[in-house]
Design an enzyme around this catalytic site. Structure first.
Site, PDB file in Angstrom:
ATOM      1  CD  GLU A  53      73.981  76.513  39.417  1.00  0.00           C
ATOM      2  OE1 GLU A  53      73.409  77.494  38.906  1.00  0.00           O
ATOM      3  OE2 GLU A  53      73.721  75.335  39.128  1.00  0.00           O
ATOM      4  CB  CYS A 251      70.988  73.372  36.535  1.00  0.00           C
ATOM      5  SG  CYS A 251      69.998  74.342  35.409  1.00  0.00           S
ATOM      6  CG  ASN A 382      66.776  75.711  39.689  1.00  0.00           C
ATOM      7  OD1 ASN A 382      66.598  76.913  39.871  1.00  0.00           O
ATOM      8  ND2 ASN A 382      67.467  75.236  38.658  1.00  0.00           N
ATOM      9  CD  GLU A 383      65.971  77.542  35.170  1.00  0.00           C
ATOM     10  OE1 GLU A 383      66.504  76.684  34.455  1.00  0.00           O
ATOM     11  OE2 GLU A 383      66.196  78.756  35.052  1.00  0.00           O
TER      12      GLU A 383
HETATM   13  O1  AHR Z   1      72.401  80.556  36.392  1.00  0.00           O
HETATM   14  C1  AHR Z   1      72.761  79.511  35.550  1.00  0.00           C
HETATM   15  C2  AHR Z   1      71.622  78.532  35.341  1.00  0.00           C
HETATM   16  O2  AHR Z   1      70.547  79.152  34.715  1.00  0.00           O
HETATM   17  C3  AHR Z   1      71.009  77.984  36.593  1.00  0.00           C
HETATM   18  O3  AHR Z   1      71.721  76.909  37.073  1.00  0.00           O
HETATM   19  C4  AHR Z   1      69.647  77.566  36.151  1.00  0.00           C
HETATM   20  O4  AHR Z   1      68.702  77.608  37.196  1.00  0.00           O
HETATM   21  C5  AHR Z   1      69.340  78.508  35.017  1.00  0.00           C
HETATM   22  O5  AHR Z   1      68.897  77.822  33.914  1.00  0.00           O
END
Ligand code: AHR
Length: 666
Positions: A53, A251, A382-383
């Protein structure tokens, strides 16, 4: 390097024993037993992967080797990262023009209009991403977009070291007859190095010129690609031999609001036309502000696919499901308006796998990769959580499977590893027969130890698990010291449970991956870097030991017929690597006392007498591999001779050991 809070481990009651160096051995007990002829599960080639990321300056200012920050003047402050100076500078001499109608994705550029500029009259200096890392005796490529309005201005560029000494210099002048936007470039060598260097442009002469995309790259990028990636950082990834690369997050996929979600289509095609966007980690954490954190997308989806291919990993892109980050705005796309999001997913499959007769496959071919990228899996969301996520995922599943039944879909169980929200999603996705369910756990080391048997309790059939983001978070620490041996050893112990349950868990990745020591927002992280160096954490070595010793089949390893999930503070698992003819045993001893065990090798015919043991060990759980210092934790490999069906193993205090035993395997 040693962190001060030495007895924290013990006060948590985690291991119950002394933190002092070894004083004695535990009593030997019943033998452990490996049933080498009984395969419990296959280990997927994708089992151990990486999660990438653009956080902590992971991409811009990190992996993406561009040295100029805000090269296209598109940050909200157009001169962020730039300093204008000079004896002849006057109001209006340097202007920011915005031509959104003609140049929708890259509207801003600067216009310089001047008369009789002498050297030192007008200078533009770029500070880089927390400085520029420059290596001595290397070649650098400077480039820019320019448009001559009235000919007569020229540039001198100088690379300055940390004390502003010139360590590289070149002159650049526009083509005399150039009209319209042109690309200009010049390459030059360096006579010195710098960790926090700068690029100074001196403008001389008389005339008017427009400038944009002012860029500087080292030539020694990964595979020498122009405008490519930092070779040392990609090498660290290649050395993990990852089974997959998950990208672009995290995120960042969701966006703070829908508008700033990651949109892959804006990250492909010509780099000059990729629209800059704020990075969501720019202002996410008040205690770690990064106002200069933007995404240029020079490292975009094509480059991610290419990097995955380069390092032999399967690509695993994650896309927005039409829900912005629920920790932020939680904006939702109405179901009636979901089509562009669905098209993004369908078109991405075409971009990766379609042939040159398809619209998106043709773009990939034009960008330099006619062969498909072998995309097999995509994550949707994601999440994300709640019924709105299930509702949206269901539509994605129907639409994608209808066109591409062979593509596996990853669904998420949100940010938590348990609780009603997790259970709701897990059961919803299982009843939808989801292919892979993504679970995340950022938790204390004790959680990892307690949960080493987590997947022993999961159904062997049905949806599989992708442990998509995990890391042990030690409390009370803040930066790279969070990557201490305590956290890594807990992860090593926990991962025996992932390995043992390869029938359930088919992919796993530590998160986040990279962190710049001068620009991080989140810790711990797997790899720490500065502008010139890479530091591998104990956690990295744990991941690497699993990945390099992945094997092909899990075999049963028990004591008194039960798996090793913390009895005597020992955690263990075993795999066969059939092509290599190898039995591989992994054992974490999380106690500050050495142990000795006898392992009974059933159903296995050993080959030769020599076995190898690779070990990570330290008597102090607070140590970490501090950036800039000699690493405290490194894998050490030794060999020894053994005979018979009983394997005696010594397990030093606080150690993780990987034993490779050559075998005759049919
Ligand atoms: O890894 C950091 C963050 O942690 C990521 O962006 C998210 O998916 C998680 O909350």
């Amino acid at each position: 390097m040693k962190y001060k809070s030495g007895s924290f481990w013990r006060t948590l009651g985690w291991v119950g024993a002394s933190l002092l160096p070894v004083t004695g051995l535990q009593a030997q007990e019943t033998s452990w037993v490996i049933e080498g002829a009984k395969t419990v599960a296959s280990v997927q080639p994708t089992m151990w992967g990486i999660f990438f990321e653009d956080i902590n300056l992971g991409a811009d200012g990190g992996l993406y080797a561009e040295l100029v920050k805000n090269r296209s003047f598109e940050f909200s402050d157009p001169f962020m990262g730039w300093e204008l100076s000079g004896k002849q500078i006057s109001d209006g001499m340097v202007r920011v023009l915005n031509e959104r109608t003609q140049r929708p994705t890259n509207p801003r550029y600067i216009r310089i209009e001047a008369n009789d500029l002498a050297t030192g009259g007008l200078e533009l200096t770029n500070e880089g991403f927390r400085g520029m890392g420059i290596r001595e005796g290397r070649q650098y490529d400077f480039s820019l977009l320019y448009r001559q309005v009235t000919a007569g201005l020229a540039l001198t560029l100088e690379l300055l070291d940390d004390s502003s000494k010139v360590i590289g210099k070149a002159n650049w002048r526009p083509q005399s007859n150039a009209g319209g936007w042109q690309k200009g470039s010049v390459s030059f060598g360096t006579s010195g190095g710098a960790k926090k260097g700068k690029l100074r442009l001196t403008i001389t002469g008389s005339g008017t010129i427009d400038l944009d995309q002012i860029s500087l790259f080292p030539q020694d990028t990964w595979k020498g690609r122009k405008g490519g990636l930092r070779a040392d950082m990609v090498q660290a990834l290649a050395d993990l031999k990852p089974g997959f690369v998950r990208f672009p997050g995290g995120c960042i996929v969701e966006g703070h609001e829908l508008e700033t979600r990651y949109q892959w289509k804006k990250t492909v095609g010509s780099v000059d036309d990729r629209e800059v966007s704020i990075n969501r980690w720019n202002n996410e954490f008040a205690h770690r502000p990064a106002p200069d954190y933007y995404q240029t997308f020079g490292l975009g989806f094509y480059e991610y696919f290419l990097m995955a291919e380069d390092i032999g990993a399967s690509p695993l892109p994650i896309l927005s499901c039409g829900m912005a980050c629920q920790f932020n705005t939680a904006e939702l796309v109405p179901l009636d308006d979901l089509d562009p999001y669905l098209s993004d997913a369908l078109d991405l499959i075409e971009f990766a796998n379609g042939d040159s007769t398809t619209h998106w496959g043709q773009l990939r071919a034009k960008m330099g990769h006619p062969a498909p990228f072998q995309l097999r899996k995509i994550g949707i969301g994601n999440e994300n959580w709640g019924p709105q996520y299930v509702e949206r995922f269901t539509i994605f599943q129907q639409r994608i499977k209808a066109k591409y039944p062979e593509i596996e879909l990853v669904s998420s169980t949100g940010p938590f590893s348990g609780g009603p929200g997790f259970r709701y999603l897990d059961s919803a996705f299982r009843s939808m027969k989801a292919d892979l369910i993504d679970e995340h756990y950022y938790a204390k080391p004790e959680w990892f130890l307690k949960n080493a048997d987590r997947y022993d309790k999961y159904e062997r059939t049905g949806s599989k698990v992708f442990a998509g983001e995990f890391a042990a978070h030690v409390e009370g620490l803040t930066g790279s010291d969070r990557n201490n041996w305590r956290s890594a050893l807990a992860e090593a112990a926990f991962m025996t449970g992932l390995e043992r349950n390869a029938a359930v868990v088919q992919m796993a990745s530590y998160a986040p991956l990279f962190s710049h020591i001068d620009g991080w927002q989140w810790a711990p992280d797997l790899i720490w870097v500065d502008n010139l160096n890479v530091w591998l954490t104990p956690n990295y070595y744990v991941q690497q030991l699993y990945s390099l010793n992945k094997g092909t089949e899990v075999v049963s390893l028990t004591a008194m017929n039960v798996p090793l999930t913390g009895q005597d503070s020992l955690y263990a698992s075993a795999v066969l690597d059939r092509p290599a003819g190898m039995l591989i045993v992994k054992i974490a001893n999380v106690k500050g006392v050495a142990a000795e065990k006898n392992i009974q090798l059933n159903g296995i015919r050993r080959k030769g007498k020599t076995i190898s043991e690779t070990r990570l060990q330290h008597n102090d759980l607070t140590v970490f591999n501090a950036p800039g210092e000699k690493p405290s934790i490194l894998p050490v490999t030794t060999s020894r001779s053994v005979s018979g069906k009983q394997l005696k193993v010594s397990l030093p205090p606080y150690s993780f050991t990987v034993i490779r035993i050559p075998c005759h395997l049919p």
